[in-house]
Write an enzyme that holds these catalytic residues in place. Structure first.
Site, PDB file in Angstrom:
ATOM      1  CG  ASN A  53      53.930  22.302  15.787  1.00 43.71           C
ATOM      2  OD1 ASN A  53      53.736  23.486  15.516  1.00 43.71           O
ATOM      3  ND2 ASN A  53      54.925  21.739  15.462  1.00 43.71           N
ATOM      4  NE  ARG A  92      53.437  21.907  21.631  1.00 40.55           N
ATOM      5  CZ  ARG A  92      54.041  22.262  20.511  1.00 40.55           C
ATOM      6  NH1 ARG A  92      54.787  21.306  19.852  1.00 40.55           N
ATOM      7  NH2 ARG A  92      54.150  23.512  20.139  1.00 40.55           N
ATOM      8  CG  HIS A 111      63.030  20.355  19.164  1.00 45.52           C
ATOM      9  ND1 HIS A 111      62.860  19.587  20.165  1.00 45.52           N
ATOM     10  CD2 HIS A 111      61.962  19.938  18.438  1.00 45.52           C
ATOM     11  CE1 HIS A 111      61.833  18.835  20.368  1.00 45.52           C
ATOM     12  NE2 HIS A 111      61.062  19.478  19.066  1.00 45.52           N
ATOM     13  CE1 TYR A 129      57.555  27.750  16.628  1.00 46.40           C
ATOM     14  CE2 TYR A 129      59.216  29.804  16.747  1.00 46.40           C
ATOM     15  CZ  TYR A 129      58.868  28.605  16.055  1.00 46.40           C
ATOM     16  OH  TYR A 129      59.410  28.343  14.873  1.00 46.40           O
ATOM     17  CE1 TYR A 172      62.159  24.679  10.986  1.00 50.63           C
ATOM     18  CE2 TYR A 172      59.977  25.136  12.135  1.00 50.63           C
ATOM     19  CZ  TYR A 172      61.066  24.104  11.900  1.00 50.63           C
ATOM     20  OH  TYR A 172      61.181  22.992  12.607  1.00 50.63           O
ATOM     21  CE  LYS A 173      54.574  27.263  11.918  1.00 50.61           C
ATOM     22  NZ  LYS A 173      54.391  25.785  12.576  1.00 50.61           N
ATOM     23  CD  GLU A 210      53.692  17.874  13.298  1.00 49.42           C
ATOM     24  OE1 GLU A 210      54.457  17.645  12.464  1.00 49.42           O
ATOM     25  OE2 GLU A 210      54.125  18.191  14.303  1.00 49.42           O
TER      26      GLU A 210
END
Lengths: 203, 346
Positions: free
Chosen positions: B225, B223, B193, B37, B316-317, B265
């Site tokens: 993601n 940005r 979040h 991250y 998480y992903k 994204e």
């Protein structure tokens, strides 16, 4: 029953404090079950005459008559004891509709009660950060099924079955103030039928 | 410039694919052979003609089909688009930003004619010709945010700024990586979040919020993601997780190149002039692994990134169970050679 100590969790999960008297023109106290004890403890340190301007809305649930007598002995200006939150709701909305600047709101008891009453108070224009809360009694959760949007009250196990669509859902700590509920997500979405044995996580 | 809009699906028979030109301009998100991250913000300035960074709101060959998919999602679940009552002005701000940008940057596709508050909008790819009065909701078939985001690729979160925080008070969310607008609407930046692991402890969100609170009008930021998705599903919502989650089981070494997608994204951030709200478009780009490895640098690098990704992030992903297979498949495209810095193909 002392106030509940919760495990540290994620940032959307509500944090509850300890009720304390705050200066105000009037006071609205909403509690269910053991939440009455938080009001009784608060009353030990309230300034003289505060209950002359206090409206208590109390839903005893399983505690029955245990606390109602002692709440009435505080001599609040108004004391309502009701059979359920839903039954108390029209009254609560009427009271909030009439509220003026200087009203203090105190919530105590289960998360479901506090969450729903907070939603009513914030809908009436009171900022959530100005509302005091204290958790007492049951840690059962009010859960929203993310799939069908139905609410299941008083969930004690993880996973649990949605009262509306019947899916088996796991319990997340992600919490919505606007829905006044935690989020439930299908536990066997990736392997349909593989539902773990429910564990009692909340009492 | 002409775009050949593809007629394709993101559900059922999944006919989505990228043309060779679309592969070349794919926003590959890894600038080095590992990932962790970071806030990784940069100014959203026009950059690299032909790339997804060239224009304010990128329009590509998937535009028309993506908008058809959005209409289907909304017909099934209108709660995917919501706006709290105080956000209507921000919706008009957003409509203006998109219409003005698209008409200027894609004059052959979009036209905007303005005479005071009397506006005339022409969207040629979608066959829309709309006269309306700016700031008068009754003159549009939907609220302003819904109207314009039914015609713009990507999800949109519209954030109110108050109390030194950002509040998710409106949005159009049909192409999301597993989060629910209906559940999160009204939450502040830290609350929505909350489920992200690790990043809170790393201070990522505190720094990101500080940055975003200071985004100025006319100086947008961006940005990237990413995550991984089985089948080219735009709608990987929690609402429908009980329908798409099971598809993860269907992945095999044989269908990996066709079924497994890298989902990127492109997140941008714009200050809106009247409302002082911040709009946060989240544009989803999908690429099949079979398409991705046609760029040798990307194949090598994705293999290394996914192989070395901390387990918590892969969980998480949502691809932890399939990771061994994905890494094994990608290993065929990693000859161990060094890769050049930056995200662009060699």
């Amino acid at each position: 029953m002392p106030k509940t100590a919760f495990e540290p969790s994620i940032k959307s999960r509500p944090i509850y404090g300890t009720l304390e008297p705050r200066p105000g023109k009037s006071h609205l106290m909403i509690a269910d079950a053991e939440g009455a004890e938080a009001i009784l403890d608060l009353a030990k340190s309230t300034p003289k005459g505060m209950f002359d301007h206090t409206h208590i809305i109390y839903i005893p649930k399983k505690t029955g008559e245990t606390f109602t007598g002692r709440l009435r002995e505080l001599n609040p200006a108004q004391c309502y004891v009701g059979p359920s939150y839903e039954a108390a709701l029209p009254r609560l909305r009427r009271v909030l509709n009439d509220a003026h600047m200087g009203l203090q709101v105190y919530l105590s008891g289960s998360e479901g009660l506090m969450g729903q009453a907070m939603l009513e108070a914030t809908n009436a224009g009171i900022p959530h950060s100005a509302i005091q809360t204290e958790h007492r009694g049951s840690t059962a959760r009010r859960m929203q099924c993310v799939h069908c949007k139905g609410i299941t009250e008083d969930v004690t196990t993880d996973p649990f079955q949605c009262a509306h669509c019947g899916l088996h859902l796991f319990v997340r700590d992600h919490y919505s103030r606007r829905i006044a509920a935690f989020q439930g997500v299908r536990v066997d979405a990736e392997e349909p039928g593989n539902v773990p044995e429910p564990v009692e996580r909340f009492k | 410039m002409t775009i050949n809009f593809r007629d394709e699906t993101f559900r059922d028979d999944f006919t989505f694919r990228n043309s060779p030109e679309a592969i070349k301009r794919f926003p590959f998100p890894f600038h080095e052979d590992s990932y962790m991250y970071s806030v990784n913000m940069e100014p959203h300035k026009s950059y690299r003609p032909g790339s997804v960074y060239e224009r304010t709101f990128d329009v590509d060959e998937h535009y028309v089909s993506e908008m058809k998919d959005r209409a289907k999602v909304l017909a099934e679940d209108p709660l995917r688009c919501q706006s709290l009552p105080h956000m209507t002005l921000a919706g008009w701000d957003l409509l203006e930003l998109i219409m003005v940008s698209k008409a200027e940057e894609y004059p052959d596709l979009f036209e905007l004619h303005r005479d005071g508050n009397k506006w005339h909008w022409i969207n040629k790819p979608l066959g829309i010709d709309q006269k309306f009065v700016f700031l008068d909701e009754a003159t549009l078939p939907y609220g302003p945010m819904e109207y314009i985001t039914r015609q713009t690729q990507g999800d949109f979160a519209v954030l109110d700024q108050r109390d030194d925080n950002l509040w998710m008070d409106a949005g159009m969310v049909t192409t999301q990586a597993d989060w629910s607008l209906d559940f999160d609407i009204g939450m502040n930046f830290f609350e929505w979040h909350a489920p992200v692991p690790k990043a809170h402890e790393m201070g990522i969100f505190v720094r990101a919020l500080k940055f975003l609170l200071n985004v100025r009008q006319g100086a947008p930021a961006r940005r990237l993601n990413w995550t991984m998705t089985v089948n080219p599903l735009l709608d990987t919502s929690p609402e429908n997780y009980h329908k798409w989650g099971v598809m993860k089981q269907d992945l095999t070494m044989e269908n990996m190149g066709e079924k497994m997608h890298l989902r990127v994204e492109l997140q941008t951030f714009f200050r809106l002039p009247r409302s002082n709200a911040l709009v946060f478009p989240i544009r989803c780009y999908l690429i099949k692994l079979g398409e991705l490895v046609t760029e040798p640098k990307w194949g090598r690098r994705l293999h290394r990134v996914l192989r070395d990704l901390p387990e918590e992030l892969a969980t998480y992903k949502g691809f932890i169970s399939n990771r061994p297979k994905i890494v094994e498949w990608l290993s065929k495209y990693d000859d161990g050679k060094p890769t050049s810095p930056g995200i662009w193909p060699d």
